[in-house]
Write an enzyme that holds these catalytic residues in place. Structure first.
Site, PDB file in Angstrom:
ATOM      1  CE1 TYR A 199      -4.024  -2.314   5.043  1.00  0.00           C
ATOM      2  CE2 TYR A 199      -2.854  -0.261   4.628  1.00  0.00           C
ATOM      3  CZ  TYR A 199      -3.604  -1.323   4.168  1.00  0.00           C
ATOM      4  OH  TYR A 199      -3.959  -1.382   2.836  1.00  0.00           O
ATOM      5  CB  SER A 240      -0.883  -0.002   1.256  1.00  0.00           C
ATOM      6  OG  SER A 240      -1.426   1.287   1.477  1.00  0.00           O
TER       7      SER A 240
HETATM    8  P1  NAD Z   1     -11.571  -5.514   1.165  1.00  0.00           P
HETATM    9  O1  NAD Z   1     -11.745  -5.394   2.632  1.00  0.00           O
HETATM   10  O2  NAD Z   1     -12.645  -4.972   0.271  1.00  0.00           O
HETATM   11  O3  NAD Z   1     -11.353  -7.065   0.780  1.00  0.00           O
HETATM   12  C1  NAD Z   1     -10.407  -7.825   1.468  1.00  0.00           C
HETATM   13  C2  NAD Z   1     -10.754  -9.289   1.352  1.00  0.00           C
HETATM   14  O4  NAD Z   1      -9.765 -10.020   2.090  1.00  0.00           O
HETATM   15  C3  NAD Z   1     -12.115  -9.645   1.963  1.00  0.00           C
HETATM   16  O5  NAD Z   1     -12.874 -10.414   1.057  1.00  0.00           O
HETATM   17  C4  NAD Z   1     -11.743 -10.436   3.213  1.00  0.00           C
HETATM   18  O6  NAD Z   1     -12.697 -11.455   3.541  1.00  0.00           O
HETATM   19  C5  NAD Z   1     -10.407 -11.030   2.825  1.00  0.00           C
HETATM   20  N1  NAD Z   1      -9.618 -11.418   4.007  1.00  0.00           N
HETATM   21  C6  NAD Z   1      -9.416 -10.705   5.147  1.00  0.00           C
HETATM   22  N2  NAD Z   1      -8.715 -11.424   6.025  1.00  0.00           N
HETATM   23  C7  NAD Z   1      -8.465 -12.619   5.442  1.00  0.00           C
HETATM   24  C8  NAD Z   1      -7.784 -13.802   5.857  1.00  0.00           C
HETATM   25  N3  NAD Z   1      -7.255 -13.905   7.092  1.00  0.00           N
HETATM   26  N4  NAD Z   1      -7.699 -14.831   5.009  1.00  0.00           N
HETATM   27  C9  NAD Z   1      -8.268 -14.749   3.770  1.00  0.00           C
HETATM   28  N5  NAD Z   1      -8.931 -13.677   3.323  1.00  0.00           N
HETATM   29  C10 NAD Z   1      -9.028 -12.628   4.156  1.00  0.00           C
HETATM   30  O7  NAD Z   1     -10.153  -4.885   0.856  1.00  0.00           O
HETATM   31  P2  NAD Z   1      -9.573  -4.140  -0.454  1.00  0.00           P
HETATM   32  O8  NAD Z   1      -9.731  -2.692  -0.246  1.00  0.00           O
HETATM   33  O9  NAD Z   1     -10.085  -4.783  -1.680  1.00  0.00           O
HETATM   34  O10 NAD Z   1      -8.020  -4.484  -0.266  1.00  0.00           O
HETATM   35  C11 NAD Z   1      -7.367  -5.515  -0.966  1.00  0.00           C
HETATM   36  C12 NAD Z   1      -5.866  -5.366  -0.803  1.00  0.00           C
HETATM   37  O11 NAD Z   1      -5.467  -4.103  -1.300  1.00  0.00           O
HETATM   38  C13 NAD Z   1      -5.373  -5.410   0.650  1.00  0.00           C
HETATM   39  O12 NAD Z   1      -4.097  -6.019   0.703  1.00  0.00           O
HETATM   40  C14 NAD Z   1      -5.259  -3.955   1.005  1.00  0.00           C
HETATM   41  O13 NAD Z   1      -4.361  -3.742   2.061  1.00  0.00           O
HETATM   42  C15 NAD Z   1      -4.742  -3.409  -0.302  1.00  0.00           C
HETATM   43  N6  NAD Z   1      -4.934  -1.983  -0.485  1.00  0.00           N
HETATM   44  C16 NAD Z   1      -6.177  -1.435  -0.471  1.00  0.00           C
HETATM   45  C17 NAD Z   1      -6.323  -0.073  -0.669  1.00  0.00           C
HETATM   46  C18 NAD Z   1      -7.663   0.579  -0.689  1.00  0.00           C
HETATM   47  O14 NAD Z   1      -7.714   1.806  -0.611  1.00  0.00           O
HETATM   48  N7  NAD Z   1      -8.750  -0.144  -0.815  1.00  0.00           N
HETATM   49  C19 NAD Z   1      -5.192   0.723  -0.875  1.00  0.00           C
HETATM   50  C20 NAD Z   1      -3.933   0.136  -0.877  1.00  0.00           C
HETATM   51  C21 NAD Z   1      -3.818  -1.220  -0.691  1.00  0.00           C
HETATM   52  C1  4PL Z   2      -3.945   6.525   0.610  1.00  0.00           C
HETATM   53  O1  4PL Z   2      -4.161   1.093   1.765  1.00  0.00           O
HETATM   54  O2  4PL Z   2      -3.411   3.712   0.419  1.00  0.00           O
HETATM   55  C2  4PL Z   2      -6.501   4.997   2.775  1.00  0.00           C
HETATM   56  C3  4PL Z   2      -6.857   2.500   3.325  1.00  0.00           C
HETATM   57  N1  4PL Z   2      -5.750   5.885   2.080  1.00  0.00           N
HETATM   58  O3  4PL Z   2      -6.040   1.392   2.945  1.00  0.00           O
HETATM   59  C4  4PL Z   2      -5.044   1.833   2.147  1.00  0.00           C
HETATM   60  C5  4PL Z   2      -4.726   5.485   1.321  1.00  0.00           C
HETATM   61  C6  4PL Z   2      -6.201   3.652   2.710  1.00  0.00           C
HETATM   62  C7  4PL Z   2      -4.402   4.142   1.209  1.00  0.00           C
HETATM   63  C8  4PL Z   2      -5.163   3.237   1.963  1.00  0.00           C
END
Ligand code: NAD
Ligand code: 4PL
Length: 247
Positions: free
Chosen positions: A153, A140
């Site tokens: 995180y 992230s």
């Molecule tokens: P989300 O919460 O919409 O989906 C995450 C999924 O992971 C869910 O379906 C959940 O059930 C599953 N999960 C959680 N714990 C688990 C476990 N122990 N075993 C198996 N599955 C598990 O999240 P998202 O926003 O789609 O994020 C996906 C990835 O992208 C993550 O690694 C998150 O850190 C990263 N990310 C998200 C953002 C954002 O802004 N949404 C930004 C940067 C990085």
């Molecule tokens: C810029 O990884 O990358 C909020 C929440 N804002 O999870 C993230 C920023 C979130 C991010 C993320």
């Protein structure tokens, strides 16, 4: 021929959000996709939506026995995973004053140790089959930005970048590349129902390219890293955030 024909990709956390978009994109590019999530019903629904070429196998990435069962079933039902996308994570919003040891340990256990557990199992089996492999870790851009309300995180996501670099060095000799992506704020299913949903205006102000980040913005880059076009890239962290931060 599509760019990922003949590949078998495992996407963790693929029941919703970014993981779901990645699973859909890799399937569209011709890969057989294993949709894995701790939410078994959600995973089944994604597989039903993708149609042929996808299988749902639930697992909790923080539980080694559950992950071993996932790979045993994957080996039984597919040619074996050659492309691993470590996407599953908990995305918390917890102010520093409320970060206690239990929260810290939960986030590190899923987001960092879970990434290790799945990578251990996947790369051992890739090597045993003697076929080239890919590991793609979803970190992230909070690691660069030091985003508030996410201390555990941010630490875990930095750990994922360090792990990516070290694993790439050790696995290159086996034909396995290891890279990370750092998405910026993305309007995923999880973010939509969390306080992070209020940050889009602030983040837009920092972005060089304006707009709301969508799961497909990340899935498209994962598809590139999974493809043969990315064969000369390893140990790298690709920042995918419309220029919010410069890394
Ligand atoms: P989300 O919460 O919409 O989906 C995450 C999924 O992971 C869910 O379906 C959940 O059930 C599953 N999960 C959680 N714990 C688990 C476990 N122990 N075993 C198996 N599955 C598990 O999240 P998202 O926003 O789609 O994020 C996906 C990835 O992208 C993550 O690694 C998150 O850190 C990263 N990310 C998200 C953002 C954002 O802004 N949404 C930004 C940067 C990085
Ligand atoms: C810029 O990884 O990358 C909020 C929440 N804002 O999870 C993230 C920023 C979130 C991010 C993320």
């Amino acid at each position: 021929m599509s760019t990922l024909t003949g590949k078998t990709a495992l996407v963790t956390g693929a029941a919703q959000g970014i993981g779901k978009a990645i699973a859909e994109r890799l399937a569209r590019n011709g890969a057989t996709v294993i949709v894995s999530d701790v939410n078994a019903d959600g995973g089944k629904q994604v597989v039903a939506d993708i149609g042929s070429g996808a299988v749902a196998i639930p697992a909790d990435i923080s539980d080694p026995a559950s992950v071993k069962a996932l790979f045993d079933e994957a080996d039984a039902r597919t040619d074996g995973v050659d492309t691993l996308v470590n996407n599953a994570s908990i995305v918390p919003f917890v102010a520093w004053d409320d970060v206690d040891l239990a929260h810290w340990q939960e986030i590190i256990s899923v987001n960092l140790t879970g990434t290790f557990i799945v990578s251990r199992e996947a790369t051992d089996r890739m090597r045993a089959r003697n076929r080239p492999g890919r590991v793609i870790n979803i970190s992230s851009n909070t690691f660069f930005a030091g985003t508030p309300n996410m201390a555990a995180y941010v630490a875990a996501k930095g750990g994922v970048i360090g792990f990516t670099r070290a694993l790439a060095t050790e696995l290159g000799q086996h034909g396995i590349t290891v890279n990370a992506l750092t998405p910026g704020l993305i309007e995923s299913d999880g973010v939509k129902v969390s306080p992070h949903n209020n940050a889009f205006e602030f983040v837009d102000m920092l972005q060089a390219v304006k707009g709301k980040g969508q799961p497909e913005h990340i899935a498209d880059v994962v598809a590139f890293l999974a493809s043969d076009d990315a064969r000369w890239i390893t140990g790298q962290t690709l920042n995918v955030d419309a220029g919010m931060v410069r890394h």
